[in-house]
Design a protein around this motif. Structure first.
Motif, mmCIF file in Angstrom:
data_model
loop_
_atom_site.group_PDB
_atom_site.id
_atom_site.type_symbol
_atom_site.label_atom_id
_atom_site.label_comp_id
_atom_site.label_asym_id
_atom_site.label_seq_id
_atom_site.Cartn_x
_atom_site.Cartn_y
_atom_site.Cartn_z
ATOM 1 N N THR A 63 0.833 -1.194 0.000
ATOM 2 C CA THR A 63 0.000 0.000 0.000
ATOM 3 C C THR A 63 0.872 1.249 0.000
ATOM 4 O OG1 THR A 63 -1.839 1.133 1.063
ATOM 5 C CG2 THR A 63 -0.210 0.126 2.516
ATOM 6 N N CYS A 74 -0.326 4.876 3.543
ATOM 7 C CA CYS A 74 0.154 5.304 4.863
ATOM 8 C C CYS A 74 1.239 6.368 4.793
ATOM 9 C CB CYS A 74 0.662 4.089 5.636
ATOM 10 S SG CYS A 74 -0.646 2.920 6.039
ATOM 11 N N GLY A 80 5.454 5.487 6.135
ATOM 12 C CA GLY A 80 4.503 4.977 7.119
ATOM 13 C C GLY A 80 4.423 3.467 7.162
ATOM 14 N N ALA A 93 2.319 0.020 8.962
ATOM 15 C CA ALA A 93 0.940 -0.320 9.295
ATOM 16 C C ALA A 93 0.911 -1.665 10.002
ATOM 17 C CB ALA A 93 0.086 -0.364 8.036
ATOM 18 N N GLU A 141 -4.001 -1.051 9.340
ATOM 19 C CA GLU A 141 -4.244 0.239 9.984
ATOM 20 C C GLU A 141 -2.923 0.997 10.048
ATOM 21 O OE1 GLU A 141 -5.680 1.836 14.301
ATOM 22 O OE2 GLU A 141 -6.766 0.150 13.430
ATOM 23 N N CYS A 142 -2.908 2.180 9.416
ATOM 24 C CA CYS A 142 -1.684 2.985 9.364
ATOM 25 C C CYS A 142 -1.281 3.419 10.767
ATOM 26 C CB CYS A 142 -1.891 4.215 8.483
ATOM 27 S SG CYS A 142 -2.220 3.818 6.762
ATOM 28 N N THR A 155 0.674 5.970 11.505
ATOM 29 C CA THR A 155 0.790 7.417 11.642
ATOM 30 C C THR A 155 -0.530 8.101 11.943
ATOM 31 O OG1 THR A 155 0.571 7.631 9.254
ATOM 32 C CG2 THR A 155 2.808 7.569 10.152
ATOM 33 N N ASP A 156 -1.592 7.742 11.237
ATOM 34 C CA ASP A 156 -2.857 8.446 11.424
ATOM 35 C C ASP A 156 -4.042 7.527 11.732
ATOM 36 O OD1 ASP A 156 -3.097 7.220 8.993
ATOM 37 O OD2 ASP A 156 -3.509 9.036 7.851
ATOM 38 N N ARG A 194 -5.498 5.408 9.853
ATOM 39 C CA ARG A 194 -6.350 5.160 8.695
ATOM 40 C C ARG A 194 -6.461 3.658 8.463
ATOM 41 N NH1 ARG A 194 -4.224 7.671 3.464
ATOM 42 N NH2 ARG A 194 -4.229 9.428 4.893
#
Length: 174
Positions: free
Chosen positions: A51, A54, A58, A60, A103-104, A106-107, A109
């Protein structure tokens, strides 16, 4: 009065349809997608997910619990901000489509992708073979003697019917 109501209802329906296309789908919490490769796997096979959702560096946390593989790490790579992770489909996995989630870090997401599990890694076209068992039989059935007897019976019936019609046309009494 009816036309006005019909116009209002039609206009309202069009406005709702337009609003739905402008705002986009209501599912998901962010852009990006979890790419699953191969998209179709067999039990015991390895699967890679990638992906770019991220961010540049990033990481995940991946979850393949739906297929029974549990959690895995999606770590950032060196090329273009793409993060990748791997997991193995358990040998006990049943055929079907499973949602793989990441699920990222960093944020937070949440991004998803689909994995299809099949029992065979090679999809081959299955062609029918043999005779069709309808209970009626066929022109080239398993017994040529029965086929010949059926053809002979039809020929006798056709000849007899033709003879009777010919006599009737001439005016002969039967």
């Amino acid at each position: 009065m009816r036309r006005t109501a019909a116009r209002l209802l039609t206009g309202g329906a069009l406005a709702l349809a337009a609003a739905g296309t402008v705002t986009g789908p209501a599912y998901g919490t962010g852009g990006g997608r979890l790419e699953v490769s191969p998209a179709t796997a067999v039990p015991g096979g390895d699967v890679t997910v990638t992906t770019t959702a991220c961010g540049g560096r990033g990481a995940a946390a991946g979850d393949a619990g739906a297929v029974g593989a549990g959690r895995f790490t999606v770590a950032p790579g060196t090329e273009g901000g793409e993060a990748a992770g791997r997991f193995r489909v358990p040998p006990s996995a049943h055929p079907g489509t499973y949602e793989i989630v990441a699920e990222c870090a960093t944020d937070g997401r949440r991004i998803t992708g689909d994995l299809v599990v099949t029992l065979s890694s090679v999809r081959q076209q299955v062609y029918p073979r043999g005779i069709v068992k309808t209970g009626v039989g066929g022109a080239l059935g398993p017994d040529p003697v029965q086929t010949a007897a059926g053809v002979a019976a039809l020929a006798v019936a056709a000849a007899g019917g033709t003879w009777l019609l010919h006599r009737r046309a001439r005016g002969d009494r039967i």
